[in-house]
Scaffold this active site. Structure first.
Site, PDB file in Angstrom:
ATOM      1  CD1 TRP A 157     -22.805 -56.799 -75.973  1.00  0.00           C
ATOM      2  CD2 TRP A 157     -22.092 -55.116 -74.676  1.00  0.00           C
ATOM      3  NE1 TRP A 157     -22.589 -57.302 -74.710  1.00  0.00           N
ATOM      4  CE2 TRP A 157     -22.151 -56.297 -73.892  1.00  0.00           C
ATOM      5  CE3 TRP A 157     -21.668 -53.930 -74.074  1.00  0.00           C
ATOM      6  CZ2 TRP A 157     -21.808 -56.325 -72.543  1.00  0.00           C
ATOM      7  CZ3 TRP A 157     -21.326 -53.956 -72.725  1.00  0.00           C
ATOM      8  CH2 TRP A 157     -21.389 -55.132 -71.972  1.00  0.00           C
ATOM      9  CG  HIS A 177     -26.962 -56.999 -73.633  1.00  0.00           C
ATOM     10  ND1 HIS A 177     -25.996 -56.578 -72.767  1.00  0.00           N
ATOM     11  CD2 HIS A 177     -27.669 -55.876 -73.947  1.00  0.00           C
ATOM     12  CE1 HIS A 177     -26.085 -55.283 -72.563  1.00  0.00           C
ATOM     13  NE2 HIS A 177     -27.102 -54.828 -73.269  1.00  0.00           N
ATOM     14  NE  ARG A 203     -23.623 -59.600 -78.318  1.00  0.00           N
ATOM     15  CZ  ARG A 203     -23.127 -60.090 -77.207  1.00  0.00           C
ATOM     16  NH1 ARG A 203     -21.922 -60.615 -77.202  1.00  0.00           N
ATOM     17  NH2 ARG A 203     -23.840 -60.071 -76.105  1.00  0.00           N
ATOM     18  CD  GLN A 217     -27.157 -62.373 -74.290  1.00  0.00           C
ATOM     19  OE1 GLN A 217     -27.865 -61.522 -73.765  1.00  0.00           O
ATOM     20  NE2 GLN A 217     -25.850 -62.214 -74.436  1.00  0.00           N
ATOM     21  CB  VAL A 260     -23.006 -56.542 -62.431  1.00  0.00           C
ATOM     22  CG1 VAL A 260     -24.394 -57.042 -62.761  1.00  0.00           C
ATOM     23  CG2 VAL A 260     -22.017 -56.898 -63.527  1.00  0.00           C
ATOM     24  CB  ALA A 316     -28.226 -59.276 -63.325  1.00  0.00           C
TER      25      ALA A 316
HETATM   26  N1  DAH Z   1     -25.305 -58.840 -71.202  1.00  0.00           N
HETATM   27  C1  DAH Z   1     -23.995 -59.420 -71.104  1.00  0.00           C
HETATM   28  C2  DAH Z   1     -23.513 -59.816 -72.497  1.00  0.00           C
HETATM   29  O1  DAH Z   1     -24.305 -59.967 -73.372  1.00  0.00           O
HETATM   30  C3  DAH Z   1     -24.019 -60.634 -70.227  1.00  0.00           C
HETATM   31  C4  DAH Z   1     -24.252 -60.301 -68.804  1.00  0.00           C
HETATM   32  C5  DAH Z   1     -23.203 -60.038 -67.968  1.00  0.00           C
HETATM   33  C6  DAH Z   1     -25.523 -60.225 -68.298  1.00  0.00           C
HETATM   34  C7  DAH Z   1     -23.366 -59.723 -66.652  1.00  0.00           C
HETATM   35  C8  DAH Z   1     -25.736 -59.915 -66.966  1.00  0.00           C
HETATM   36  C9  DAH Z   1     -24.643 -59.690 -66.150  1.00  0.00           C
HETATM   37  O2  DAH Z   1     -26.941 -59.862 -66.429  1.00  0.00           O
HETATM   38  O3  DAH Z   1     -24.847 -59.389 -64.840  1.00  0.00           O
HETATM   39  O4  DAH Z   1     -22.339 -59.963 -72.692  1.00  0.00           O
END
Ligand code: DAH
Length: 348
Positions: A157, A177, A203, A217, A260, A316
């Site tokens: 990221w 994100h 990004r 997103q 997670v 999530a």
């Molecule tokens: N934030 C991650 C991304 O931008 C995506 C994501 C993955 C969000 C797993 C989540 C999660 O809430 O549990 O690549």
């Protein structure tokens, strides 16, 4: 030249001048030149008395005919000029009886349509929509999501940093994100929590058919007593079914995200090829397109927010709206979405 011939000549001459007269002033001048005191026809009529009775009768009749004909010609010329001047002024007048030009009607951008559809589906599943800041603290975008400085996951990221800092130490960045809103929300709300968070993310990234440096997103967060991976799976499958219809296949596989545990990835089968074409510009032969990451909220995150992870669990997910838009509409290049070309946008 006999008197009769003279009358004919006067009439012919008068007709020629009349045809050239272009306005009321010219008509008045012509009128006095023919019928006035010293007018050409008047002179003939005046001279009648000096003629022999026989001749006087013939010349008088001819002069009267000429007079009537020229008077009629004058009236006609006057009408012609009047009509021409009316037509000329109508040409540059505003015709208020014309129907107006219709305004071109706009429409919602395809990404907006899909974002709303996503949020509608989750609203029906019980998720409220909330929003967070695009300029975010390093702490929320990374630290509290268990991505400390120098953690290799930060490479995933890379983003744009601001020169300003908060309290001289907390760096600001454009969020990569919508996940930081998980932290902001559990810090300020008590479980049960069910929210969907739409928003722009940034990004520092090379662009290609499936990557842009700005993307949208939608984040999903649920925290409650007794939530398990089965709830996550059921929720996302129901979402995929409502979004793509029963004919699109959905795949859930193991993945890793620091915030997670366990982490999964949800994919939909490729719409542009049967799934086995290595030259496919969309899936490159993989057959599956990742549309979101997801997982069970890490117990450390729940504990850090002040809740007992033995009692509260949560799931999530985070999905790319552009990517889902491309799937929905069969768009093969993400860059078309923000190029602002109406020929492209008006198709959706
Ligand atoms: N934030 C991650 C991304 O931008 C995506 C994501 C993955 C969000 C797993 C989540 C999660 O809430 O549990 O690549």
């Amino acid at each position: 030249m006999t008197a009769i011939e003279q009358i004919a000549a006067i009439e012919a001459d008068a007709r020629a001048t009349l045809a050239a007269a272009g306005g009321e002033g010219a008509l008045a001048a012509w009128q006095s030149g023919v019928f006035g005191k010293g007018g050409s026809l008047t002179a003939i009529l005046r001279g009648l008395g000096a003629l022999a009775p026989e001749e006087r009768k013939a010349v008088g009749a001819a002069a009267n005919l000429a007079k009537q004909a020229l008077e009629a010609a004058l009236a006609e010329r006057r009408e012609t000029l009047k009509a021409a001047s009316l037509a000329a002024s109508a040409a540059d007048a505003l015709d208020v009886t014309l129907p107006g030009r219709p305004l071109r009607r706009g429409r919602l951008h395809p990404v907006t349509q899909v974002r709303r559809e996503i949020l509608d589906i989750f609203a029906r599943l019980g998720f409220a929509t909330v929003e967070g800041p695009e300029v975010e603290l390093d702490e929320y975008n990374f630290g509290r999501l268990r991505i400390p400085e120098h953690h290799p996951a930060r490479d995933r990221w890379d983003t744009f940093w601001l020169d300003e800092e908060v309290d001289g130490r907390q760096p600001l960045l454009l969020r990569t994100h919508t996940s930081p809103m998980q932290i902001r929300h559990i810090d300020t709300h008590e479980p049960p929590i069910r929210v969907a968070v739409p928003g722009r993310c940034y990004r520092y990234e090379a662009t290609d058919a499936t990557h842009e440096w700005m993307l949208e997103q939608v984040e999903l967060l649920a925290i409650d007593e007794g939530l398990s991976l089965a709830n996550l799976k059921g929720t996302l499958q129901e979402f995929a079914r409502q979004m793509f219809g029963p004919e699109r296949r959905v795949l859930m596989r193991n993945s890793y995200f620091p915030f997670v545990e366990p982490g999964v990835e949800l994919a939909v089968d490729c719409f542009a090829c049967p799934g086995d074409n290595p030259a496919c510009p969309v899936c490159r032969g993989a057959g599956w397109l990742e549309i979101m990451g997801a997982g069970m909220v890490h117990p450390e995150i729940i504990a850090a927010a002040g809740y007992d992870p033995a009692r509260y669990t949560g799931f999530a997910a985070g999905m790319g709206v552009e990517r889902i838009t491309m799937l929905k509409f069969g768009i093969t290049d993400i860059r078309d979405l923000h190029a602002n070309d109406l020929r492209f946008l008006s198709q959706f």
